[in-house]
Design a protein around this motif. Structure first.
Motif, PDB file in Angstrom:
ATOM      1  N   VAL A 107      -5.753   0.892 -65.831  1.00 37.28           N
ATOM      2  CA  VAL A 107      -4.359   1.627 -65.295  1.00 37.28           C
ATOM      3  C   VAL A 107      -3.316   0.586 -65.188  1.00 37.28           C
ATOM      4  CG1 VAL A 107      -3.571   3.104 -63.598  1.00 37.28           C
ATOM      5  CG2 VAL A 107      -5.771   3.213 -64.227  1.00 37.28           C
ATOM      6  N   MET A 108      -3.515  -0.365 -64.784  1.00 35.34           N
ATOM      7  CA  MET A 108      -2.574  -1.393 -64.461  1.00 35.34           C
ATOM      8  C   MET A 108      -2.046  -2.163 -65.695  1.00 35.34           C
ATOM      9  SD  MET A 108      -3.356  -3.067 -60.752  1.00 35.34           S
ATOM     10  CE  MET A 108      -1.754  -3.759 -60.467  1.00 35.34           C
ATOM     11  N   PHE A 109      -2.863  -2.457 -66.621  1.00 29.27           N
ATOM     12  CA  PHE A 109      -2.468  -2.988 -67.720  1.00 29.27           C
ATOM     13  C   PHE A 109      -3.139  -2.497 -68.944  1.00 29.27           C
ATOM     14  CE2 PHE A 109      -3.430  -6.265 -64.428  1.00 29.27           C
ATOM     15  CZ  PHE A 109      -2.137  -6.411 -63.877  1.00 29.27           C
ATOM     16  N   TRP A 143     -31.418   4.282 -59.047  1.00 24.84           N
ATOM     17  CA  TRP A 143     -30.090   4.176 -59.374  1.00 24.84           C
ATOM     18  C   TRP A 143     -29.598   5.458 -60.114  1.00 24.84           C
ATOM     19  CZ3 TRP A 143     -27.507  -0.235 -58.833  1.00 24.84           C
ATOM     20  CH2 TRP A 143     -27.886  -1.231 -58.666  1.00 24.84           C
ATOM     21  N   ASN A 144     -30.324   6.654 -59.910  1.00 20.98           N
ATOM     22  CA  ASN A 144     -29.906   7.874 -60.395  1.00 20.98           C
ATOM     23  C   ASN A 144     -28.534   8.280 -60.279  1.00 20.98           C
ATOM     24  OD1 ASN A 144     -32.582   8.032 -61.203  1.00 20.98           O
ATOM     25  ND2 ASN A 144     -33.300   9.502 -59.757  1.00 20.98           N
ATOM     26  N   ASN A 145     -28.199   8.105 -59.083  1.00 19.04           N
ATOM     27  CA  ASN A 145     -26.800   8.652 -58.721  1.00 19.04           C
ATOM     28  C   ASN A 145     -25.493   7.592 -58.736  1.00 19.04           C
ATOM     29  OD1 ASN A 145     -27.530  11.349 -58.384  1.00 19.04           O
ATOM     30  ND2 ASN A 145     -28.415  10.818 -56.534  1.00 19.04           N
ATOM     31  N   PHE A 146     -25.886   6.437 -59.208  1.00 21.36           N
ATOM     32  CA  PHE A 146     -24.988   5.412 -59.152  1.00 21.36           C
ATOM     33  C   PHE A 146     -23.650   5.333 -60.175  1.00 21.36           C
ATOM     34  CE2 PHE A 146     -23.757   0.756 -60.138  1.00 21.36           C
ATOM     35  CZ  PHE A 146     -23.515   0.463 -58.978  1.00 21.36           C
ATOM     36  N   HIS A 147     -23.952   6.109 -61.270  1.00 19.96           N
ATOM     37  CA  HIS A 147     -22.719   6.196 -62.125  1.00 19.96           C
ATOM     38  C   HIS A 147     -21.922   7.487 -61.442  1.00 19.96           C
ATOM     39  CE1 HIS A 147     -23.665   3.443 -65.216  1.00 19.96           C
ATOM     40  NE2 HIS A 147     -24.488   4.483 -65.801  1.00 19.96           N
ATOM     41  N   LYS A 148     -22.421   8.239 -60.949  1.00 19.86           N
ATOM     42  CA  LYS A 148     -21.708   9.212 -60.146  1.00 19.86           C
ATOM     43  C   LYS A 148     -20.846   8.787 -58.931  1.00 19.86           C
ATOM     44  CE  LYS A 148     -21.970  13.630 -57.436  1.00 19.86           C
ATOM     45  NZ  LYS A 148     -22.914  14.647 -56.923  1.00 19.86           N
ATOM     46  N   LEU A 149     -21.242   7.739 -58.108  1.00 22.66           N
ATOM     47  CA  LEU A 149     -20.377   7.344 -57.243  1.00 22.66           C
ATOM     48  C   LEU A 149     -19.482   6.197 -57.736  1.00 22.66           C
ATOM     49  CD1 LEU A 149     -20.115   5.939 -54.475  1.00 22.66           C
ATOM     50  CD2 LEU A 149     -21.914   4.250 -54.783  1.00 22.66           C
ATOM     51  N   ILE A 150     -19.701   5.504 -58.888  1.00 25.06           N
ATOM     52  CA  ILE A 150     -18.608   4.680 -59.385  1.00 25.06           C
ATOM     53  C   ILE A 150     -17.494   5.611 -60.086  1.00 25.06           C
ATOM     54  CG2 ILE A 150     -18.265   3.057 -61.283  1.00 25.06           C
ATOM     55  CD1 ILE A 150     -19.677   2.145 -58.870  1.00 25.06           C
ATOM     56  N   ASP A 151     -17.983   6.703 -60.722  1.00 22.36           N
ATOM     57  CA  ASP A 151     -16.883   7.568 -61.379  1.00 22.36           C
ATOM     58  C   ASP A 151     -15.905   8.373 -60.095  1.00 22.36           C
ATOM     59  OD1 ASP A 151     -17.932   7.160 -63.842  1.00 22.36           O
ATOM     60  OD2 ASP A 151     -19.143   9.134 -63.835  1.00 22.36           O
ATOM     61  N   GLU A 152     -16.537   8.397 -58.984  1.00 22.34           N
ATOM     62  CA  GLU A 152     -15.799   9.236 -57.801  1.00 22.34           C
ATOM     63  C   GLU A 152     -14.968   8.104 -57.142  1.00 22.34           C
ATOM     64  OE1 GLU A 152     -18.830  10.244 -55.194  1.00 22.34           O
ATOM     65  OE2 GLU A 152     -19.282  12.106 -56.008  1.00 22.34           O
ATOM     66  N   THR A 201     -13.758   5.565 -59.188  1.00 18.76           N
ATOM     67  CA  THR A 201     -12.707   5.272 -60.266  1.00 18.76           C
ATOM     68  C   THR A 201     -11.638   6.077 -60.122  1.00 18.76           C
ATOM     69  OG1 THR A 201     -14.476   4.108 -61.706  1.00 18.76           O
ATOM     70  CG2 THR A 201     -12.341   5.044 -62.774  1.00 18.76           C
ATOM     71  N   LYS A 202     -12.126   7.330 -59.851  1.00 18.99           N
ATOM     72  CA  LYS A 202     -10.689   8.492 -59.737  1.00 18.99           C
ATOM     73  C   LYS A 202      -9.810   8.078 -58.545  1.00 18.99           C
ATOM     74  CE  LYS A 202      -8.668  12.360 -60.777  1.00 18.99           C
ATOM     75  NZ  LYS A 202      -7.970  12.462 -59.647  1.00 18.99           N
ATOM     76  N   ILE A 203     -10.788   7.594 -57.521  1.00 15.20           N
ATOM     77  CA  ILE A 203      -9.762   7.335 -56.338  1.00 15.20           C
ATOM     78  C   ILE A 203      -8.812   6.365 -56.474  1.00 15.20           C
ATOM     79  CG2 ILE A 203     -10.099   6.382 -53.915  1.00 15.20           C
ATOM     80  CD1 ILE A 203     -12.630   8.089 -53.738  1.00 15.20           C
ATOM     81  N   ILE A 204      -9.451   5.229 -57.258  1.00 13.65           N
ATOM     82  CA  ILE A 204      -8.502   3.955 -57.553  1.00 13.65           C
ATOM     83  C   ILE A 204      -7.477   4.329 -58.416  1.00 13.65           C
ATOM     84  CG2 ILE A 204      -8.685   1.686 -58.822  1.00 13.65           C
ATOM     85  CD1 ILE A 204     -11.561   1.517 -57.836  1.00 13.65           C
ATOM     86  N   GLN A 205      -7.745   4.913 -59.423  1.00 11.43           N
ATOM     87  CA  GLN A 205      -6.599   5.331 -60.423  1.00 11.43           C
ATOM     88  C   GLN A 205      -5.794   6.131 -59.689  1.00 11.43           C
ATOM     89  OE1 GLN A 205      -9.136   7.003 -63.411  1.00 11.43           O
ATOM     90  NE2 GLN A 205      -9.468   5.085 -64.574  1.00 11.43           N
ATOM     91  N   ASP A 206      -5.982   7.231 -58.956  1.00 11.75           N
ATOM     92  CA  ASP A 206      -5.037   7.882 -58.325  1.00 11.75           C
ATOM     93  C   ASP A 206      -4.166   7.066 -57.375  1.00 11.75           C
ATOM     94  OD1 ASP A 206      -5.803  10.079 -59.672  1.00 11.75           O
ATOM     95  OD2 ASP A 206      -6.937  10.659 -57.941  1.00 11.75           O
ATOM     96  N   ASP A 207      -4.728   6.180 -56.556  1.00  7.24           N
ATOM     97  CA  ASP A 207      -4.049   5.014 -55.668  1.00  7.24           C
ATOM     98  C   ASP A 207      -3.031   4.457 -56.329  1.00  7.24           C
ATOM     99  OD1 ASP A 207      -3.864   4.286 -52.877  1.00  7.24           O
ATOM    100  OD2 ASP A 207      -4.651   2.577 -53.780  1.00  7.24           O
TER     101      ASP A 207
END
Length: 366
Positions: A277-279, A314-323, A325-331
């Motif tokens: 996002v930044m670069f 690790w079943n839900n790990f990608h889901k957590l990272i995706d969530e 990621t969205k928070i970081i990008q919005d912030d």
């Protein structure tokens, strides 16, 4: 002569006399690594102050070289078969402070030097506080603030004085949980770098030049670049796999190492999301490694599942990272200055459970 002695004075607060002479008369790869470390500290006042405080605590026996932890490299070496260990013991290794969250291998006139960024330990600590599940509750605002600190650490906009100003108060059980994977994560990265040597991946014709440790607002021209090996993406995947398979680990050790490596890739993916996002085009030049998500999937697809490894965890790990990621990008979109402004970010406001009283620079710590 007087000018030379004046230059040496810059290093005296953080180096002993023998080390200063080595810095000004580099004769081998160990000296070159020492000079890299010292130059970075001298050029970054917050880091300089941290290591000056360390030196003051034991001036009689102080050594800058010995102040850096080598245990993660040594753990890999002691578990390698003797022939491979002898091959790797010819390699100079040690941590430095750098922007690159992955390991780096420098191509110098004195030989190759493999390094890992010491900043990574702080990045991982605060990333873990944001990501991991705990028996005790960690409020969402604390997790979010911790993630901001982690990302700012790798962007080099966070002041690197955590040992003097820890950014808050973390309950002991949670502190143990967030620190526990870090030695194994550093060990995995060290094993990855040694694997490049063992597998013959290093080509002197395939190097790039880049500055080592600088902030997003700095000018690259202000920093002397170093030559860094740039391996193919295929080589990086192979080094990840062999970091776990080449050493003679027990089933339990291999399971714990794989667990820690997958967690590391989750943290790295969050940093990559912020950087994207930044670069949109990274200021540090080239794509040194495949994406964290690709490396995560590569490990799971190509490592024989170790005994004691629980894939279901690790079943839900990608889901957590995706969530996240969205928070970081919005912030970042709304609060870009919170990531680019140099200084210190905290887990909470002063005089709260997760912060304690506000510490004042040069009053509560030097």
């Amino acid at each position: 002569m007087e000018a030379l002695e004046a230059q040496k004075l810059f290093y005296r607060p953080i180096c002993n006399s023998d080390e200063i002479e080595r810095i000004f008369n580099v004769a081998n790869a160990r000296d070159h690594l020492l000079k890299l470390r010292a130059d970075i500290l001298v050029d970054n006042m917050r880091l300089f102050r941290v290591y000056r405080n360390k030196a003051l605590s034991d001036e009689e026996n102080w050594s800058l070289e010995e102040a850096f932890d080598n245990s993660h490299y040594l753990k890999v070496l002691e578990n390698l078969p003797s022939g491979l260990r002898n091959q790797c013991e010819k390699v100079t290794f040690g941590d430095i402070f750098s922007n690159d969250p992955n390991g780096m291998i420098f191509n110098t006139e004195h030989g190759a030097i493999t390094t890992i960024s010491d900043s990574l330990k702080f990045f991982l600590k605060f990333s873990h506080l944001a990501i991991l599940d705990f028996a005790s509750e960690v409020p969402m605002n604390i997790r979010f603030n911790s993630l901001r600190i982690a990302l700012r650490t790798m962007l080099k906009t966070e002041a690197m004085d955590f040992l003097m100003d820890p950014r808050g108060i973390i309950p002991s059980d949670i502190a143990s949980a967030i620190h526990e994977p870090i030695p194994l994560q550093m060990q995995f990265i060290a094993g990855h770098e040694f694997a490049h040597f063992i597998l013959g991946h290093l080509d002197v014709a395939n190097t790039v030049e880049q500055p080592i440790f600088h902030a997003i607002s700095d000018n690259d021209e202000d920093y002397k670049p170093e030559k860094v090996f740039n391996n193919s993406q295929k080589d990086e995947f192979e080094a990840d796999i062999q970091s776990i398979l080449l050493p003679s680990y027990t089933d339990m050790e291999r399971a714990e190492l794989l667990h820690s490596a997958l967690l590391w890739f989750g943290c790295l993916e969050l940093y990559q999301a912020a950087s994207d996002v930044m670069f949109p085009k990274s200021p540090w030049g080239y794509k040194s490694h495949p994406s964290a998500r690709e490396r995560y999937e590569n490990l799971l697809a190509n490592i024989p599942t170790p005994k004691y490894f629980e894939l279901s965890a690790w079943n839900n790990f990608h889901k957590l990272i995706d969530e996240l990621t969205k928070i970081i990008q919005d912030d970042i979109s709304l609060n870009f200055e919170a990531y680019e402004q140099y200084g210190s970010a905290y887990l909470d406001k002063p005089n709260t459970k997760w912060r304690g009283r506000e510490l004042v620079d040069r009053v509560d710590y030097y």
